[in-house]
Structures are given as structure tokens and as C-alpha cells.
Design a protein around this motif. Structure first.
Motif, short mmCIF file in Angstrom:
data_model
loop_
_atom_site.label_atom_id
_atom_site.label_comp_id
_atom_site.label_asym_id
_atom_site.label_seq_id
_atom_site.Cartn_x
_atom_site.Cartn_y
_atom_site.Cartn_z
N CYS A 152 5.20 3.67 -9.68
CA CYS A 152 5.82 2.63 -10.36
C CYS A 152 6.23 2.64 -11.84
O CYS A 152 7.27 2.19 -12.34
CB CYS A 152 4.56 1.79 -10.68
SG CYS A 152 3.95 0.91 -9.04
N GLN A 156 9.86 2.11 -13.27
CA GLN A 156 10.17 1.30 -14.61
C GLN A 156 10.97 1.84 -15.52
O GLN A 156 11.85 1.25 -16.16
CB GLN A 156 8.76 0.99 -15.21
CG GLN A 156 8.98 0.27 -16.53
CD GLN A 156 7.70 -0.52 -16.88
OE1 GLN A 156 7.30 -1.63 -16.46
NE2 GLN A 156 6.87 0.35 -17.67
N LYS A 157 10.72 3.15 -15.75
CA LYS A 157 11.61 4.06 -16.73
C LYS A 157 12.97 4.44 -16.20
O LYS A 157 13.92 4.10 -17.12
CB LYS A 157 10.82 5.43 -16.88
CG LYS A 157 11.52 6.16 -17.86
CD LYS A 157 10.45 7.48 -18.32
CE LYS A 157 11.32 8.49 -19.39
NZ LYS A 157 10.68 9.75 -19.55
N ASP A 161 15.24 -2.64 -15.51
CA ASP A 161 14.76 -3.20 -16.94
C ASP A 161 13.54 -3.96 -17.02
O ASP A 161 12.93 -4.08 -17.70
CB ASP A 161 16.13 -3.96 -17.36
CG ASP A 161 17.24 -3.34 -17.57
OD1 ASP A 161 17.25 -2.16 -18.09
OD2 ASP A 161 18.43 -3.73 -17.28
N GLU A 162 13.58 -4.55 -15.66
CA GLU A 162 12.33 -5.44 -15.23
C GLU A 162 12.04 -5.31 -13.93
O GLU A 162 12.78 -5.39 -13.09
CB GLU A 162 12.82 -6.91 -15.47
CG GLU A 162 11.93 -7.70 -16.59
CD GLU A 162 12.27 -8.95 -16.88
OE1 GLU A 162 12.16 -9.80 -15.78
OE2 GLU A 162 12.58 -9.31 -17.92
N ILE A 163 10.58 -4.89 -13.47
CA ILE A 163 10.33 -5.07 -12.06
C ILE A 163 9.58 -6.42 -11.71
O ILE A 163 8.71 -6.79 -12.53
CB ILE A 163 9.32 -3.74 -11.89
CG1 ILE A 163 10.11 -2.43 -11.99
CG2 ILE A 163 8.53 -4.09 -10.35
CD1 ILE A 163 9.10 -1.17 -11.81
N ILE A 242 2.84 -2.94 -16.04
CA ILE A 242 4.30 -3.09 -15.62
C ILE A 242 5.04 -4.40 -16.26
O ILE A 242 4.64 -5.58 -16.05
CB ILE A 242 4.43 -3.01 -14.13
CG1 ILE A 242 3.90 -1.55 -13.58
CG2 ILE A 242 5.87 -3.09 -13.55
CD1 ILE A 242 4.50 -0.41 -13.93
N LYS A 243 6.29 -4.23 -16.75
CA LYS A 243 6.90 -5.21 -17.59
C LYS A 243 7.69 -6.28 -16.38
O LYS A 243 8.03 -5.72 -15.31
CB LYS A 243 8.08 -4.71 -18.20
CG LYS A 243 7.81 -4.08 -19.70
CD LYS A 243 8.93 -3.71 -20.33
CE LYS A 243 9.40 -2.41 -19.86
NZ LYS A 243 10.52 -1.76 -20.75
N LEU A 245 6.33 -8.24 -14.19
CA LEU A 245 5.85 -8.12 -13.01
C LEU A 245 5.48 -9.57 -12.55
O LEU A 245 4.73 -10.30 -13.22
CB LEU A 245 4.56 -7.50 -12.89
CG LEU A 245 4.03 -6.79 -11.42
CD1 LEU A 245 5.10 -6.21 -10.66
CD2 LEU A 245 2.81 -6.00 -11.46
N LYS A 317 18.55 -4.49 -12.79
CA LYS A 317 18.82 -3.37 -13.84
C LYS A 317 20.18 -3.84 -14.28
O LYS A 317 20.99 -4.31 -13.21
CB LYS A 317 18.83 -2.25 -12.98
CG LYS A 317 19.40 -1.11 -13.86
CD LYS A 317 18.48 -0.35 -14.89
CE LYS A 317 18.84 0.75 -15.67
NZ LYS A 317 17.97 1.13 -16.54
N GLU A 373 -0.31 5.13 -15.75
CA GLU A 373 1.20 4.59 -15.99
C GLU A 373 1.25 4.31 -17.49
O GLU A 373 2.58 3.99 -17.61
CB GLU A 373 1.19 3.30 -15.02
CG GLU A 373 0.43 1.83 -15.47
CD GLU A 373 -0.81 2.01 -14.88
OE1 GLU A 373 -1.34 3.09 -14.14
OE2 GLU A 373 -1.73 1.12 -15.13
#
Ligand code: NDP
Length: 398
Positions: A152, A156-157, A161-163, A242-243, A245, A317, A373
Motif C-alpha cells: 500500500c 501510494q509513493k 497521488d491519492e488512493i 493512506i491519503k 482513502l 494519478k 506503512e
């Protein structure tokens, strides 16, 4: 941190402990002198005898007793404690690490022996104490939790840009040749299968009935399998880290035959944990069932087939939607040939070794209590490829 010391203390000589010892020995330049301690000394001895040329010392310890662990850490001058005993021992071992200013790693979150509930709360509460001791506690460095958290973080990395959504997909397609047997302790196994499911959506946990949500997923190198929604512990930390989510779920495969046997045993009362009277004697049905079933440890040499565990993440993305699948396939027989353990223990023990290696090398050097994470996934993912757990990334159609 206390990494100038060069002893690795491994607590727990079960299936996972065996793999951790083998893999630490393969990386002896990093792990130095290894002390394997567990409740039953003979189990440590068996593992030590598998590696006659390695620098391994064994000890017996009751890991429910913090003072005993403190004494052992001090006696062997441990730089790190790898906890692969049971989830019941997480807090006592963490407290011993705080008292001795020693780094700590585990693979499963704390569970009270009498309550079927696992959560990170009590482990997270020790963050300030670990910071004060200038030591690091890494939680959940197995496969799931562990590698799945890294997948995860890696997605993300590098890919988003956002999951927005994550599905964790855990498939064990191993076949041991028995009509019915459990891969691990039947009681814990039953608890997992018969508990309510839970997933997280738009900031809330949503509960489902046991096995209520099912989907068929086509696992690469394995094929399509029935996969059921369960609660799993890594979701608790991933929703924090996680950003963007919006939803996270966990699915595990169970075969038709396994579930039918389980249901039948449940219906006739063989899964009961209360004693019943039988011809003048008290017996506990579940304990009697355990006596009848094959010992989970005996399944290793006869298990064939593969595991495939991974994550599917969907998000944005550069303003465009995308969907990524990151997964790892292991072969039970290959794992057994390398370290005398099947893939379930192998896929847990290797990430435990990798997490400890990165800590000892100072690549993951932090103080406090951390979930996987929160750390840079790149060195971990690179080590997975080198240490026997090669992974794949696929772009999926939306
Ligand atoms: P086993 O039951 O095979 O081994 C556990 C070991 O811990 C045994 O050697 C046992 O000793 C020892 N132990 C238990 N209680 C104590 C105690 N009080 N003091 C000292 N030693 C003790 O389990 P596994 O190897 O299969 O699992 C180990 C850990 O890995 C568990 O916490 C499990 O939840 C976790 N796990 C994590 C996974 C992941 O992907 N994150 C997947 C699978 C497992 P004895 O020999 O005397 O019984």
C-alpha cells in the motif's frame, strides 16, 4: 538507539520462528550472534540442530513474564528483540524492551487470551515510552500485516497521488491431501471463520455476517478462487496512514470442502469449548477434535501448491484514474525445501527478518511505535526481491 550491541534475540520457536532463524543465519553479517528463546527449550534445540554451523544460542523463557524477558535481554546484550511468540505476549515483550531500551519487532497485534478482539490501542499507547527510551517498536512485520502494508505504501509513493480504494487479497491454494485439516490452531482458525466480517468505508466500520460477502478473484499463477470478506488487523493502521482513502476491505480464500466440513462439525457440536459428559467422563468437544485432526505442524512436508497475497488499489494519478495490483506468489514445496517450513510460515518469517535487518542497518531508524506503512517502502520491497519473496505489479483495466 541500542544498535551498537550485536545480538539478535528471537522469542518463539514455532513455524514462523524457524523461518526467522534460518533467514537471519543467511544474513549473519547483519544479525551477528543469534539467541533463540521460547517456552519449550527442545523446540529451540530442534531448530538449532538444523543449522549446525551457525552462531546460535538457545534459552528458555516465559514471555508472559516481563521481568524474565528483561533479565534475558540484559544477559545476552540484545540489540533487537524479534517477537514471533503469540499475540498474547506482545505487551510483556514491549515492556521489557522499554525497560532495557531495546528495539522491538512483531508480526501480529496484541490479543488478550480471553477476549477474541485484536486492536493496536494498547501497543500504540506505548509510543511515548519507546520515544523516551530512544528505541523503536515496529508492529506487524509479517506478510499480512506486513508486506501488504508495504504494498500500500509503495503504491501510494510511486503510482498514485491519492488512493481511494484498497482490497487486500489473501489466497492460500495449498493442498495437504487431507479431506479436512487446519493450517494452524483449530480454535483460532474457527474464530477467524465464524466471526463477523468488517470493512471500512467513508470513515466508518461496517459489520457483515460471517462469510456474507463473497467474490471470485482470479489469482495469478493460482486461478479463480472463492474469496470471503473478513476483518483483518492491518486495516486499522492503513485507514490512518493512506491519503484520501474512501474504502478498504480484506478477502481470504476458503475452499468449498473446508467450509462444508466446518459447518457440519459446528452443527453437530464438535466445535464446542464447554465440557460435555461422555460415558461418565467430561470431555471438551473441540479438544477431542484437535486430537483427531492432523497436527498443523505435520502438514509442512506434504503441502503442495501456492499462496498469492496482494493488494488492488484504485485512485488518481496526474488527474487520471488508475488501478494497480501488487502481489507475491510463493510455492509451499520450495519454501519447505529451503527452510523446513511451508509457505504460510515462510511468507511471515521473511518479512520479519527484513524489517529487523533494516532496523539494525539503521535504514529504518526511528524512535517510538510505528506501523510498517509509516516507513519508506523502497528498501523493504528491494529486500523482498532478494530474500525469497519476489513480487509483481500489474496495471489493471478500470
Ligand atoms: P506457533 O504456535 O507455531 O509458535 C509460537 C511459539 O511461541 C511456540 O514455540 C510457543 O512455545 C511460543 N510461545 C507461546 N507462548 C509463549 C510464552 N509465554 N513464552 C515463550 N514462548 C511462548 O505460531 P507461529 O509460529 O505460526 O506464529 C507466530 C506468530 O506469528 C504469531 O503471533 C502469529 O499470530 C504470527 N503470524 C503472523 C502472520 C502475518 O502474516 N503477519 C501470519 C502467521 C502468523 P511452545 O513451543 O512451548 O508452545
Amino acid at each position: 538507539m541500542s544498535n551498537n550491541k550485536k545480538t539478535t534475540l528471537i522469542i518463539g520457536a514455532g513455524g514462523v520462528g524457524r523461518v526467522v532463524v534460518h533467514k537471519c543465519v543467511q544474513n549473519a553479517d547483519v544479525f551477528g550472534h543469534i539467541v533463540l528463546a521460547s517456552r519449550t527449550l527442545s523446540r529451540c534445540e530442534t531448530i538449532k540442530n538444523e543449522l549446525p554451523d551457525a552462531d546460535i544460542e538457545i534459552a528458555s523463557v516465559d514471555a508472559d513474564n516481563t521481568q524474565e524477558i528483561i533479565e534475558l535481554i540484559n544477559k545476552v546484550n540484545a540489540a533487537i528483540v524479534i517477537n514471533v511468540a503469540l499475540p498474547y505476549q506482545d505487551l510483556t515483550i514491549m515492556d521489557a524492551c522499554i525497560a532495557t531500551k531495546t528495539d522491538y519487532l512483531d508480526t501480529a497485534n496484541y490479543e488478550h487470551p480471553d477476549v477474541a478482539k485484536f486492536e493496536y490501542k494498547l501497543q500504540w499507547e506505548r509510543d511515548a515510552a519507546f520515544k523516551e527510551a530512544n528505541s523503536m517498536a515496529l508492529l506487524g512485520s509479517g506478510f499480512d500485516p506486513g508486506a501488504t502494508n508495504m504494498f500500500c505504501a509503495y503504491a501510494q509513493k510511486h503510482y498514485f497521488d491519492e488512493i481511494h480504494t484498497i482490497d487486500i487479497l489473501d489466497c492460500n491454494a495449498g493442498d495437504h491431501g487431507y479431506a479436512f485439516a487446519t493450517n494452524f490452531n483449530p480454535e483460532i482458525n474457527l474464530r477467524e471463520v465464524s466471526s463477523n466480517g468488517r470493512y471500512w468505508e467513508e470513515g466508518k466500520w461496517i459489520e457483515t455476517k460471517p462469510m456474507e460477502i463473497k467474490m471470485v478473484w482470479d489469482y495469478p499463477e493460482v486461478g479463480p478462487k472463492d474469496s470471503y470478506l473478513l476483518y483483518h488487523e492491518e486495516m486499522e493502521s492503513l485507514v490512518k496512514h493512506i491519503k484520501g482513502l474512501k474504502r478498504i476491505r480484506f478477502f481470504m480464500t476458503f475452499g468449498e470442502s473446508y467450509l462444508t466440513h466446518m459447518k457440519c462439525l459446528e452443527n453437530v457440536g464438535m466445535l464446542g469449548i464447554e465440557p460435555v459428559e461422555h460415558q461418565g467422563q467430561k470431555i471438551v468437544p473441540m479438544e477431542f477434535l484437535k486430537t483427531l485432526l492432523p497436527d498443523p505442524a505435520s502438514l509442512g512436508p506434504r503441502t503442495k501448491g501456492k499462496t498469492n497475497i496482494g493488494i488492488v488499489a484504485e485512485g488518481i494519478k496526474d488527474g487520471k484514474k488508475r488501478k494497480i495490483y501488487i502481489y507475491q506468489v510463493s510455492d509451499h514445496e520450495k519454501c519447505f525445501a529451503e527452510v523446513n517450513s511451508q509457505a504460510v510460515s515462510y511468507t511471515t518469517g521473511v518479512p520479519a527478518m527484513i524489517g529487523a535487518k533494516l532496523m539494525l542497518e539503521g535504514i529504518w531508524k526511528r524512535s517510538g511505535v510505528l506501523n510498517m506503512e509509516e516507513l519508506d517502502p523502497d528498501p523493504f520491497m528491494e529486500e523482498m526481491n532478494k530474500q525469497g519473496l519476489p513480487w509483481q505489479v500489474k496495471e489493471l483495466e478500470l
